[in-house]
Design a protein around this motif. Sequence first.
Motif, PDB file in Angstrom:
ATOM      1  N   THR A  78      12.552   7.165  -2.605  1.00 26.48           N
ATOM      2  CA  THR A  78      12.757   7.920  -1.565  1.00 26.48           C
ATOM      3  C   THR A  78      13.964   8.574  -1.634  1.00 26.48           C
ATOM      4  OG1 THR A  78      13.121   7.627   0.936  1.00 26.48           O
ATOM      5  CG2 THR A  78      13.935   5.733  -0.520  1.00 26.48           C
ATOM      6  N   GLU A 106      11.365   1.961   4.192  1.00 27.82           N
ATOM      7  CA  GLU A 106      12.275   2.748   3.475  1.00 27.82           C
ATOM      8  C   GLU A 106      13.690   2.092   3.003  1.00 27.82           C
ATOM      9  OE1 GLU A 106      11.945   5.791   2.381  1.00 27.82           O
ATOM     10  OE2 GLU A 106      10.120   6.846   3.820  1.00 27.82           O
ATOM     11  N   GLU A 147       9.303  15.968   4.713  1.00 27.93           N
ATOM     12  CA  GLU A 147      10.059  14.811   4.419  1.00 27.93           C
ATOM     13  C   GLU A 147      11.398  15.008   4.574  1.00 27.93           C
ATOM     14  OE1 GLU A 147      10.551  11.251   1.369  1.00 27.93           O
ATOM     15  OE2 GLU A 147       9.282  12.987   0.759  1.00 27.93           O
TER      16      GLU A 147
END
Length: 640
Positions: A78, A106, A147
């Motif tokens: 991420t 996350e 994203e």
Amino acid sequence: MSNIEKLDLSTPDFVNENIEKIAAFFPNCVTETAEGKKIDFDLLQQELSHDIVEGNRERYRLEWPGKREAIVTANLPTTKTLRPVREDSVDFDNTENLYIEGDNLEVLKLLQESYFGKIKMIYIDPPYNTGNDFVYKDNFAIDRETELFESGQIDEYNQRLVANPETSGRYHSDWLTMMYPRLKLARNLLSDNGVIFISIDDHEVHNLRKICDEVLGEENFVAQFPWRKRTAKSDVPFGVSQDYEWVLSYARKEFIAALEGGTRKYYESPDLPNRPWRIHDLTTQRSASERPNSDFTIINPKNGEKYPANPLRTWAMTEDTFPKYYAENKIVFPGDYDFLYISKPVFRYFKDDDEAKAGDLFGFIPVSTNFPAEIGMSQDGTKDFGELFKDKLFSFPKPVELIKYILKASTNFDKDSIILDFFSGSATTAHAVMQLNAEDGGKRKYIMVQLPELTDEKSEAYKAGYKNICEIGKERIRRAANKIKEEKRRKAEKEGMFANGEDTQDYGFRVYRLDSSNMKDVYYRPQDYKQETLAMFADNIKPDRTADDLLTQVMLDWGLPLSYKIDRTNINGKQVFRVAQDSLLACFDTGIDEAFIKAIAKEKPLRVVFRDSGFADDTAKINVRQLLQQLSPETEMKVI
């Protein structure tokens, strides 16, 4: 142009790392494709089998629709980050406690480098799969532009929390797919002697046990504790009242080895006949700023060789206690034994001591699988919460005494440990950590992670001004801290404690909020932009991001704990962040030149970081790098 290395500002790519690990053992199973290295799984299967592998075979394991998706989800990197929220924090600059708002999947990825192997105890109370609750719907199929555009906060979360009714065709599967990657990432954070406790009810306890066996290791199962949540009800299905829930416990392998008498490697040596021994790391996870008395140079009394402490991992003893340990034969130096290959001093533990008090060594008090009655039931959790808030703002919080009991059992001999709860809810775990520290003088730190799930507009919480669960959790910590502080003050007045008038307990917490990266998309994908277009991006950093934001992302990328003390100073007219003394110096101002670097070099920091666009010009960027190498060659320099 300068060849200064850039921080990549993204979490590790576990897929590529795992491919490299497999390649080291089975190079013949690695092939090249247009996308890079790949594993030939047919060959790998054959390498791991004594029989000829011809196709799929039945095997003992838990399968469900979405399991492969869950594995991929855990491994995906991420580029998101955490942003500090000083206005919601308490004693931000000095506290070592953390409260993180955001999707725990996350957040767990972001914590991998800074807290890998550093968490002593994890407690979680995840959403139960009762058919009425909401579960996380992780969807990473969105394109990268979307994203990076998303904030990672409320709007996104509303879409990712979905109901999971029993009528759903993926009733169990969706819950398992949600839990699997989170447990996989959590396992990496546990220390070698770490332990995890998970509260669960009858709906998924059987499946949770199976995925924990797979992710955490069946051999690492500790116990399945029954917790009585209520007294019997009369109006229940089939006439059976479900009065109990469960707390599953698993531990890391070294912890289990100690409890079971040890599968460790023990050495035998002529100088210590009939007394086998093993070695253990002599450093701790604390920095020089946190343990100044342990930041010293060990000198080998036999030959005078010197071993200075690492400023980020000081010795696990002080300079005053070293002679005692050495006199007791508990220190082994390089060269002491021909068969032992070590580069620095290590601890020596004797097998008879391990067997006599395994629990003491690894911080676990032997307990029964039957919890004592005093840990309370659901009504006690409601009472704990009600003593802090007048209205019923949160349903079914766990009792403080339950979590405190688990904490004491697992950290009684390690009162300086880090506790993680990534389904924080009303923050009962933080409350319990503070309460236990107040009772036994411990310095345990907590990390709470909670999704800012919106409260119902018709709920008492919403009417009281709490728009999401995080607002309730943070306020509970503030109120619990004040209550504990006041109780200690009254006790001190009565019993004469704190004669100097000081209460040194840490009642604060730093708040961080999950968000998209501080960097523009071009930072991660410069290949997608034409050379003439790149000139538009003189600065890779988003215009709304602060120096505090940048520092947090740099600390995460460089693997520095977010609890490290952060000081601000002024050097040559520029703002400089000093993290854990000289562990990191960061300056995100513009106009970085040779004069400024000369001043920085005098500090001899381990690391320095600047904005790529912060140098006075390209010539200054090159000269700065060369000058720093000359004046402070041990300093690692990077830019963002």
